[in-house]
Write a protein that holds these residues in place. Structure first.
Motif, PDB file in Angstrom:
ATOM      1  N   TYR A 178      33.651  15.497 -14.033  1.00  0.00           N
ATOM      2  CA  TYR A 178      32.945  15.361 -15.301  1.00  0.00           C
ATOM      3  C   TYR A 178      31.564  14.774 -15.005  1.00  0.00           C
ATOM      4  CZ  TYR A 178      37.661  15.971 -17.172  1.00  0.00           C
ATOM      5  OH  TYR A 178      38.908  16.453 -17.462  1.00  0.00           O
ATOM      6  N   HIS A 179      30.539  15.601 -15.113  1.00  0.00           N
ATOM      7  CA  HIS A 179      29.187  15.175 -14.744  1.00  0.00           C
ATOM      8  C   HIS A 179      28.496  14.405 -15.861  1.00  0.00           C
ATOM      9  CE1 HIS A 179      29.541  17.659 -11.149  1.00  0.00           C
ATOM     10  NE2 HIS A 179      30.012  18.610 -11.929  1.00  0.00           N
ATOM     11  N   GLN A 180      28.771  14.793 -17.082  1.00  0.00           N
ATOM     12  CA  GLN A 180      28.268  14.103 -18.261  1.00  0.00           C
ATOM     13  C   GLN A 180      29.122  14.544 -19.439  1.00  0.00           C
ATOM     14  OE1 GLN A 180      24.355  15.668 -19.713  1.00  0.00           O
ATOM     15  NE2 GLN A 180      24.387  16.860 -17.825  1.00  0.00           N
ATOM     16  N   ARG A 181      28.911  13.942 -20.569  1.00  0.00           N
ATOM     17  CA  ARG A 181      29.761  14.285 -21.701  1.00  0.00           C
ATOM     18  C   ARG A 181      29.565  15.754 -22.092  1.00  0.00           C
ATOM     19  NH1 ARG A 181      28.171  14.425 -27.009  1.00  0.00           N
ATOM     20  NH2 ARG A 181      25.939  14.300 -27.419  1.00  0.00           N
ATOM     21  N   THR A 182      30.624  16.365 -22.572  1.00  0.00           N
ATOM     22  CA  THR A 182      30.556  17.730 -23.088  1.00  0.00           C
ATOM     23  C   THR A 182      30.470  17.648 -24.607  1.00  0.00           C
ATOM     24  OG1 THR A 182      31.859  18.612 -21.243  1.00  0.00           O
ATOM     25  CG2 THR A 182      31.771  19.932 -23.253  1.00  0.00           C
ATOM     26  N   PRO A 183      29.357  18.024 -25.203  1.00  0.00           N
ATOM     27  CA  PRO A 183      29.164  17.802 -26.634  1.00  0.00           C
ATOM     28  C   PRO A 183      30.016  18.702 -27.512  1.00  0.00           C
ATOM     29  CG  PRO A 183      27.341  19.061 -25.741  1.00  0.00           C
ATOM     30  CD  PRO A 183      28.189  18.653 -24.565  1.00  0.00           C
ATOM     31  N   LEU A 184      30.406  18.168 -28.650  1.00  0.00           N
ATOM     32  CA  LEU A 184      31.104  18.946 -29.675  1.00  0.00           C
ATOM     33  C   LEU A 184      30.120  19.865 -30.391  1.00  0.00           C
ATOM     34  CD1 LEU A 184      33.210  16.075 -31.281  1.00  0.00           C
ATOM     35  CD2 LEU A 184      34.108  17.907 -29.833  1.00  0.00           C
TER      36      LEU A 184
ATOM     37  N   THR B 151      44.400  31.828  -3.737  1.00  0.00           N
ATOM     38  CA  THR B 151      43.039  32.148  -4.168  1.00  0.00           C
ATOM     39  C   THR B 151      42.334  30.848  -4.537  1.00  0.00           C
ATOM     40  OG1 THR B 151      43.712  34.310  -5.044  1.00  0.00           O
ATOM     41  CG2 THR B 151      41.611  33.418  -5.814  1.00  0.00           C
ATOM     42  N   PHE B 152      41.230  30.563  -3.877  1.00  0.00           N
ATOM     43  CA  PHE B 152      40.457  29.346  -4.130  1.00  0.00           C
ATOM     44  C   PHE B 152      39.224  29.705  -4.961  1.00  0.00           C
ATOM     45  CE2 PHE B 152      42.818  28.746  -0.255  1.00  0.00           C
ATOM     46  CZ  PHE B 152      43.320  27.458  -0.359  1.00  0.00           C
ATOM     47  N   MET B 153      38.948  28.878  -5.977  1.00  0.00           N
ATOM     48  CA  MET B 153      37.871  29.200  -6.904  1.00  0.00           C
ATOM     49  C   MET B 153      37.063  27.958  -7.263  1.00  0.00           C
ATOM     50  SD  MET B 153      39.716  31.859  -9.496  1.00  0.00           S
ATOM     51  CE  MET B 153      38.084  32.464  -9.905  1.00  0.00           C
ATOM     52  N   GLU B 154      35.866  28.205  -7.785  1.00  0.00           N
ATOM     53  CA  GLU B 154      35.052  27.140  -8.336  1.00  0.00           C
ATOM     54  C   GLU B 154      34.542  27.588  -9.699  1.00  0.00           C
ATOM     55  OE1 GLU B 154      31.823  26.406  -5.671  1.00  0.00           O
ATOM     56  OE2 GLU B 154      30.710  28.223  -6.244  1.00  0.00           O
ATOM     57  N   GLY B 155      34.412  26.637 -10.606  1.00  0.00           N
ATOM     58  CA  GLY B 155      33.957  26.961 -11.953  1.00  0.00           C
ATOM     59  C   GLY B 155      33.006  25.906 -12.480  1.00  0.00           C
ATOM     60  N   LYS B 156      32.208  26.302 -13.464  1.00  0.00           N
ATOM     61  CA  LYS B 156      31.235  25.382 -14.057  1.00  0.00           C
ATOM     62  C   LYS B 156      31.224  25.546 -15.576  1.00  0.00           C
ATOM     63  CE  LYS B 156      28.212  25.475  -9.975  1.00  0.00           C
ATOM     64  NZ  LYS B 156      26.866  25.795  -9.452  1.00  0.00           N
ATOM     65  N   MET B 157      30.910  24.449 -16.253  1.00  0.00           N
ATOM     66  CA  MET B 157      30.783  24.451 -17.709  1.00  0.00           C
ATOM     67  C   MET B 157      29.404  23.922 -18.080  1.00  0.00           C
ATOM     68  SD  MET B 157      33.077  22.373 -20.568  1.00  0.00           S
ATOM     69  CE  MET B 157      34.555  23.360 -20.250  1.00  0.00           C
ATOM     70  N   TYR B 158      28.726  24.648 -18.961  1.00  0.00           N
ATOM     71  CA  TYR B 158      27.376  24.272 -19.375  1.00  0.00           C
ATOM     72  C   TYR B 158      27.289  24.135 -20.893  1.00  0.00           C
ATOM     73  CZ  TYR B 158      25.768  25.849 -14.735  1.00  0.00           C
ATOM     74  OH  TYR B 158      25.570  26.020 -13.388  1.00  0.00           O
ATOM     75  N   ALA B 159      26.476  23.184 -21.318  1.00  0.00           N
ATOM     76  CA  ALA B 159      26.048  23.083 -22.710  1.00  0.00           C
ATOM     77  C   ALA B 159      24.546  23.304 -22.681  1.00  0.00           C
ATOM     78  CB  ALA B 159      26.394  21.718 -23.301  1.00  0.00           C
ATOM     79  N   GLY B 160      24.118  24.498 -23.038  1.00  0.00           N
ATOM     80  CA  GLY B 160      22.722  24.852 -22.823  1.00  0.00           C
ATOM     81  C   GLY B 160      22.468  24.928 -21.331  1.00  0.00           C
ATOM     82  N   ASP B 161      21.438  24.224 -20.859  1.00  0.00           N
ATOM     83  CA  ASP B 161      21.129  24.206 -19.426  1.00  0.00           C
ATOM     84  C   ASP B 161      21.807  23.053 -18.691  1.00  0.00           C
ATOM     85  OD1 ASP B 161      19.451  26.415 -19.690  1.00  0.00           O
ATOM     86  OD2 ASP B 161      17.702  25.157 -20.175  1.00  0.00           O
ATOM     87  N   ALA B 162      22.522  22.215 -19.429  1.00  0.00           N
ATOM     88  CA  ALA B 162      23.112  21.020 -18.827  1.00  0.00           C
ATOM     89  C   ALA B 162      24.512  21.311 -18.285  1.00  0.00           C
ATOM     90  CB  ALA B 162      23.183  19.900 -19.855  1.00  0.00           C
ATOM     91  N   LEU B 163      24.724  20.991 -17.006  1.00  0.00           N
ATOM     92  CA  LEU B 163      26.051  21.107 -16.401  1.00  0.00           C
ATOM     93  C   LEU B 163      26.872  19.902 -16.851  1.00  0.00           C
ATOM     94  CD1 LEU B 163      27.997  22.449 -14.317  1.00  0.00           C
ATOM     95  CD2 LEU B 163      26.975  20.928 -12.604  1.00  0.00           C
TER      96      LEU B 163
ATOM     97  N   GLY C  81      37.004  13.469 -28.173  1.00  0.00           N
ATOM     98  CA  GLY C  81      37.537  12.386 -27.361  1.00  0.00           C
ATOM     99  C   GLY C  81      36.574  11.221 -27.477  1.00  0.00           C
ATOM    100  N   PRO C  82      35.678  11.003 -26.483  1.00  0.00           N
ATOM    101  CA  PRO C  82      34.611  10.023 -26.659  1.00  0.00           C
ATOM    102  C   PRO C  82      33.727  10.453 -27.840  1.00  0.00           C
ATOM    103  CG  PRO C  82      34.840  10.629 -24.344  1.00  0.00           C
ATOM    104  CD  PRO C  82      35.679  11.589 -25.125  1.00  0.00           C
ATOM    105  N   PRO C  83      33.064   9.529 -28.487  1.00  0.00           N
ATOM    106  CA  PRO C  83      32.273   9.869 -29.664  1.00  0.00           C
ATOM    107  C   PRO C  83      31.359  11.078 -29.453  1.00  0.00           C
ATOM    108  CG  PRO C  83      32.333   7.499 -29.393  1.00  0.00           C
ATOM    109  CD  PRO C  83      32.991   8.087 -28.175  1.00  0.00           C
ATOM    110  N   GLY C  84      31.520  12.079 -30.308  1.00  0.00           N
ATOM    111  CA  GLY C  84      30.669  13.261 -30.260  1.00  0.00           C
ATOM    112  C   GLY C  84      30.909  14.167 -29.074  1.00  0.00           C
ATOM    113  N   SER C  85      32.005  13.939 -28.345  1.00  0.00           N
ATOM    114  CA  SER C  85      32.246  14.668 -27.106  1.00  0.00           C
ATOM    115  C   SER C  85      33.629  15.316 -27.092  1.00  0.00           C
ATOM    116  CB  SER C  85      32.134  13.725 -25.901  1.00  0.00           C
ATOM    117  OG  SER C  85      30.919  12.996 -25.927  1.00  0.00           O
TER     118      SER C  85
END
Length: 235
Positions: free
Chosen positions: A163-169, A187-199, A125-129
């Motif tokens: 979206y906390h920061q870009r998600t790298p390709l 059912t209520f849920m929460e989820g997280k996505m990490y690239a390495g240690d970065a949320l 989408g955005p460059p490199g993301s």
């Protein structure tokens, strides 16, 4: 639920149900590779037309084979595996036999669901993301499986993504999810996505179990039949 009935029993990729799915996985992997090469290469125009002609011929050969439309038809014969196994192959986000899928892998350990995916340049989408729409779709797929933690699987009621920061390709993306609360069919849920240690992104989601249970949807899709998967497939 044994490993054959539950394709998501562990972090390892579950073997294909039979040789047909194994061959289809190979074709899907080749199409993914072709897609990645297509969006990252610049051959001369005549070569691309030659490649297109070869692919059109291949597609016509495929189209001449027996066709099966929809997961319910795949499971009717009993030769292609359970509903869970067929979904594991054809899901557009997680299916190993579906070239649209990154794919997203998911497993449950205790009261936490974990996932993984890898998005190449076709998802930019955005460059490199990773495109934000794919980030949301990945969450929807992952959270949809993670709700098995609550034993009352349902349909997506809402999915709110931050979206906390870009998600790298071209990066291993790790996912995790937990149930935060449950109210009747909700059912209520929460989820997280990490690239390495970065949320990179997080989400809050609501899933709502149909009044007659999630498996009533299969019967609605094919009203002349009452689809009831094996108890071991119902989580």
């Amino acid at each position: 639920m044994n490993e054959l009935k539950n394709p998501f029993a562990s972090e390892e990729i579950t073997p294909a149900f039979n040789d047909e799915w194994q061959a289809k996985r190979r074709v899907a992997a080749a199409v993914r590779l072709l897609t990645e090469v297509l969006v990252t290469s610049s051959p001369d125009t005549s070569k691309m037309h030659d490649i297109a002609e070869q692919l059109e011929t291949t597609a016509a050969d495929f189209a001449a084979s027996p066709r099966v439309y929809g997961r319910l038809d795949w499971i009717r014969s009993g030769e292609h595996g359970s509903y869970g196994q067929v979904s594991h192959e054809l899901n557009p986000l997680a299916g190993y036999s579906n070239p649209l899928a990154p794919p997203v892998t998911t497993r449950i350990e205790g009261d936490v669901a974990y996932g993984h995916c890898f998005c190449g340049w076709a998802y930019e989408g955005p460059p490199g993301s990773v495109h934000g729409g794919y980030v949301a779709a990945i969450f929807d797929q992952f959270m949809g499986f993670a709700q098995k933690l609550g034993k009352r699987p349902g349909m997506t009621g809402y999915l709110h993504v931050d979206y906390h920061q870009r998600t790298p390709l071209t990066t291993d993306l790790q996912l995790e999810a937990r149930i935060t609360s449950a109210e009747g069919r909700k059912t209520f849920m929460e989820g997280k996505m990490y690239a390495g240690d970065a949320l990179t992104a997080s989400c809050n989601a609501l899933f709502v179990e149909p009044r007659q249970g999630i498996y009533s949807l299969e019967a609605q899709a094919r009203p002349e039949e009452v689809f009831s998967p094996p108890a071991s497939d119902r989580g």
